[in-house]
Motif scaffolding. Structure first.
Motif, PDB file in Angstrom:
ATOM      1  N   ALA A 200       0.830  -1.199   0.000  1.00 42.33           N
ATOM      2  CA  ALA A 200       0.000   0.000   0.000  1.00 42.33           C
ATOM      3  C   ALA A 200       0.871   1.258   0.000  1.00 42.33           C
ATOM      4  CB  ALA A 200      -0.931   0.002   1.201  1.00 42.33           C
ATOM      5  N   PHE A 201       1.977   1.238   0.744  1.00 41.35           N
ATOM      6  CA  PHE A 201       2.877   2.400   0.770  1.00 41.35           C
ATOM      7  C   PHE A 201       3.348   2.739  -0.641  1.00 41.35           C
ATOM      8  CE2 PHE A 201       7.206   3.921   0.458  1.00 41.35           C
ATOM      9  CZ  PHE A 201       7.176   5.079   1.223  1.00 41.35           C
ATOM     10  N   PHE A 202       3.881   1.765  -1.349  1.00 40.89           N
ATOM     11  CA  PHE A 202       4.442   2.030  -2.675  1.00 40.89           C
ATOM     12  C   PHE A 202       3.369   2.456  -3.674  1.00 40.89           C
ATOM     13  CE2 PHE A 202       7.845  -0.634  -0.917  1.00 40.89           C
ATOM     14  CZ  PHE A 202       8.960   0.119  -1.264  1.00 40.89           C
ATOM     15  N   LEU A 203       2.251   1.778  -3.676  1.00 41.11           N
ATOM     16  CA  LEU A 203       1.224   2.081  -4.664  1.00 41.11           C
ATOM     17  C   LEU A 203       0.511   3.398  -4.379  1.00 41.11           C
ATOM     18  CD1 LEU A 203      -0.283  -1.465  -5.336  1.00 41.11           C
ATOM     19  CD2 LEU A 203       1.535  -0.247  -6.553  1.00 41.11           C
ATOM     20  N   ARG A 204       0.385   3.767  -3.109  1.00 43.15           N
ATOM     21  CA  ARG A 204      -0.229   5.060  -2.779  1.00 43.15           C
ATOM     22  C   ARG A 204       0.623   6.208  -3.304  1.00 43.15           C
ATOM     23  NH1 ARG A 204      -2.896   4.629   3.281  1.00 43.15           N
ATOM     24  NH2 ARG A 204      -4.230   6.274   2.503  1.00 43.15           N
ATOM     25  N   LEU A 205       1.928   5.990  -3.363  1.00 39.19           N
ATOM     26  CA  LEU A 205       2.848   7.028  -3.821  1.00 39.19           C
ATOM     27  C   LEU A 205       3.238   6.859  -5.290  1.00 39.19           C
ATOM     28  CD1 LEU A 205       5.192   7.363  -0.700  1.00 39.19           C
ATOM     29  CD2 LEU A 205       3.159   8.703  -1.295  1.00 39.19           C
ATOM     30  N   ASP A 206       2.482   6.027  -5.998  1.00 45.97           N
ATOM     31  CA  ASP A 206       2.716   5.800  -7.432  1.00 45.97           C
ATOM     32  C   ASP A 206       4.119   5.282  -7.709  1.00 45.97           C
ATOM     33  OD1 ASP A 206       0.133   6.715  -7.980  1.00 45.97           O
ATOM     34  OD2 ASP A 206       0.796   8.787  -8.235  1.00 45.97           O
ATOM     35  N   ARG A 207       4.603   4.413  -6.840  1.00 54.29           N
ATOM     36  CA  ARG A 207       5.934   3.832  -7.007  1.00 54.29           C
ATOM     37  C   ARG A 207       5.829   2.368  -7.400  1.00 54.29           C
ATOM     38  NH1 ARG A 207      10.452   7.134  -5.674  1.00 54.29           N
ATOM     39  NH2 ARG A 207       9.571   9.203  -5.291  1.00 54.29           N
ATOM     40  N   LYS A 208       6.830   1.901  -8.122  1.00 51.70           N
ATOM     41  CA  LYS A 208       6.893   0.501  -8.523  1.00 51.70           C
ATOM     42  C   LYS A 208       7.214  -0.362  -7.314  1.00 51.70           C
ATOM     43  CE  LYS A 208       9.381  -2.620 -11.637  1.00 51.70           C
ATOM     44  NZ  LYS A 208      10.480  -2.727 -12.641  1.00 51.70           N
ATOM     45  N   LEU A 209       6.590  -1.541  -7.247  1.00 46.93           N
ATOM     46  CA  LEU A 209       6.862  -2.446  -6.142  1.00 46.93           C
ATOM     47  C   LEU A 209       8.272  -3.020  -6.269  1.00 46.93           C
ATOM     48  CD1 LEU A 209       3.564  -4.526  -5.849  1.00 46.93           C
ATOM     49  CD2 LEU A 209       4.284  -2.598  -4.449  1.00 46.93           C
ATOM     50  N   PRO A 210       9.016  -3.107  -5.171  1.00 47.55           N
ATOM     51  CA  PRO A 210      10.337  -3.743  -5.218  1.00 47.55           C
ATOM     52  C   PRO A 210      10.205  -5.247  -5.429  1.00 47.55           C
ATOM     53  CG  PRO A 210       9.741  -3.232  -2.958  1.00 47.55           C
ATOM     54  CD  PRO A 210       8.682  -2.617  -3.827  1.00 47.55           C
ATOM     55  N   ASP A 211      11.310  -5.883  -5.773  1.00 47.81           N
ATOM     56  CA  ASP A 211      11.290  -7.322  -6.051  1.00 47.81           C
ATOM     57  C   ASP A 211      10.762  -8.139  -4.874  1.00 47.81           C
ATOM     58  OD1 ASP A 211      12.291  -6.840  -8.556  1.00 47.81           O
ATOM     59  OD2 ASP A 211      14.372  -7.260  -8.021  1.00 47.81           O
ATOM     60  N   ASP A 212      11.025  -7.674  -3.659  1.00 46.49           N
ATOM     61  CA  ASP A 212      10.579  -8.422  -2.479  1.00 46.49           C
ATOM     62  C   ASP A 212       9.066  -8.477  -2.358  1.00 46.49           C
ATOM     63  OD1 ASP A 212      13.104  -9.156  -0.963  1.00 46.49           O
ATOM     64  OD2 ASP A 212      13.424  -7.020  -1.247  1.00 46.49           O
ATOM     65  N   LEU A 213       8.360  -7.643  -3.110  1.00 49.10           N
ATOM     66  CA  LEU A 213       6.899  -7.644  -3.071  1.00 49.10           C
ATOM     67  C   LEU A 213       6.298  -8.147  -4.379  1.00 49.10           C
ATOM     68  CD1 LEU A 213       6.256  -4.231  -1.260  1.00 49.10           C
ATOM     69  CD2 LEU A 213       6.033  -6.525  -0.288  1.00 49.10           C
ATOM     70  N   SER A 214       7.103  -8.814  -5.188  1.00 44.37           N
ATOM     71  CA  SER A 214       6.621  -9.287  -6.491  1.00 44.37           C
ATOM     72  C   SER A 214       5.491 -10.314  -6.355  1.00 44.37           C
ATOM     73  CB  SER A 214       7.776  -9.885  -7.302  1.00 44.37           C
ATOM     74  OG  SER A 214       8.345 -10.994  -6.614  1.00 44.37           O
ATOM     75  N   LEU A 215       5.463 -11.045  -5.236  1.00 46.77           N
ATOM     76  CA  LEU A 215       4.421 -12.047  -5.002  1.00 46.77           C
ATOM     77  C   LEU A 215       3.429 -11.582  -3.932  1.00 46.77           C
ATOM     78  CD1 LEU A 215       6.603 -15.294  -5.013  1.00 46.77           C
ATOM     79  CD2 LEU A 215       5.299 -14.311  -6.904  1.00 46.77           C
TER      80      LEU A 215
END
Length: 306
Positions: A200-215
């Motif tokens: 939610a942090f990354f997507l709220r700020l319009d940022r790409k998810l890091p590899d650790d959140l790929s799944l």
């Protein structure tokens, strides 16, 4: 009932059972809107929970509750049900009273500013239409004081409300904090809660998810408990973790594994006075109403798009 029936008659042809369910849903929402309105403080703002007006000291309105009330009203569809949010200007004035122009922080009445309350203050001010220039220094406060993951997580909500594209500072430091958190979470924390919070942090700020959140979507779906919600640790679910996970799923546009069980989990929080609690069986609170309103709105939206 009149409003409920008028609402249903505007819908396409539905079965009798569906009609009864729709009417019941609308009537419940209207009752909860009435509950929210009953928590208004005379001087502006809302109480966190039902109060005895004759208690001493006198009950005090809460900034958190005021933000929750305004947003719950929206997610319950108050305007669409013919119920305008009450005394908007008075509540906006209360929010500004909680703002300290010297530090830029927001605080609860008689409290001290901190990152979480300042972010809540920004959200409340934006929801109630307060001009940005009246609390612009709040963004400086968030930039200077949000350091830990929990701080940048809630601060991100303030930035989202303000407008990510209009944020007056770079978010790189916050992104690093969240990236490190996703890569090395506390092993005692529930994986779905971690994934939901970070995603939610990354997507709220319009940022790409890091590899650790790929799944992340798989982790979130598989983390749903037997009672329909999600939790911090093994055992029962809690509404706050459920809220975090569902925000992430909403942003990912992924439905939970068992929507019906989640509906049942949410409904278990309804109280006899038409409010909602943060834990089944507990008294109603504005936090409980907010969590119910926003999570159920996300879930309904997901099911409409199936």
């Amino acid at each position: 009932m009149r409003v409920a029936l008028a609402f249903v008659f505007l819908l396409p042809s539905v079965s009798c059972a569906q009609t009864e369910e729709m009417i019941r849903s609308v009537e419940q929402k209207l009752a909860t809107l009435k509950w929210i309105q009953s928590q208004e403080a005379p001087e502006g703002g809302f109480y966190a929970a039902p109060q005895n007006p004759n208690s001493k000291p006198a009950p005090v309105a809460s900034l958190r509750a005021t933000s929750a009330a305004a947003r719950a009203w929206k997610y319950l569809g108050g305007e669409g049900l013919g119920s305008k949010f009450p005394n908007k200007e008075k509540h906006a004035a209360f929010v500004l009273k909680c703002y300290d122009p010297k530090t830029g922080g927001f605080a609860e009445p008689d409290g001290k500013p901190d990152v979480a309350v300042t972010s809540v203050g920004v959200m409340a001010a934006m929801e109630l239409g307060v001009p940005k220039e009246k609390f612009a220094k709040a963004m400086d406060y968030l930039k200077a004081n949000a350091k830990t993951f929990e701080e940048v997580r809630i601060a991100a909500a303030g930035v989202e409300a303000w407008g990510v594209k209009d944020c007056p500072f770079k978010l790189d430091d916050w992104v690093k904090v969240a990236t490190d958190y996703a890569a090395r979470p506390n092993p005692k924390d529930d994986p779905a809660r971690v994934a939901g919070s970070a995603t939610a942090f990354f997507l709220r700020l319009d940022r790409k998810l890091p590899d650790d959140l790929s799944l992340a979507s798989l982790t979130l779906r598989s983390g749903q408990r037997k009672d329909g919600g999600w939790g911090k640790v093994e055992g029962d679910s809690d509404i706050e973790t459920t809220y975090r996970v569902m925000r992430a799923l909403m942003l990912l546009r992924v439905k939970p594994k068992d929507p019906q069980k989640l509906h049942e989990y949410l409904d278990a929080h309804r109280t006899k006075d038409a409010g909602y609690s943060t834990k089944p069986g507990d008294p109603s609170s504005m936090s409980g109403v907010y969590y119910y309103a926003i999570v159920s709105k996300w879930l309904d939206d997901m099911e409409e798009k199936k």
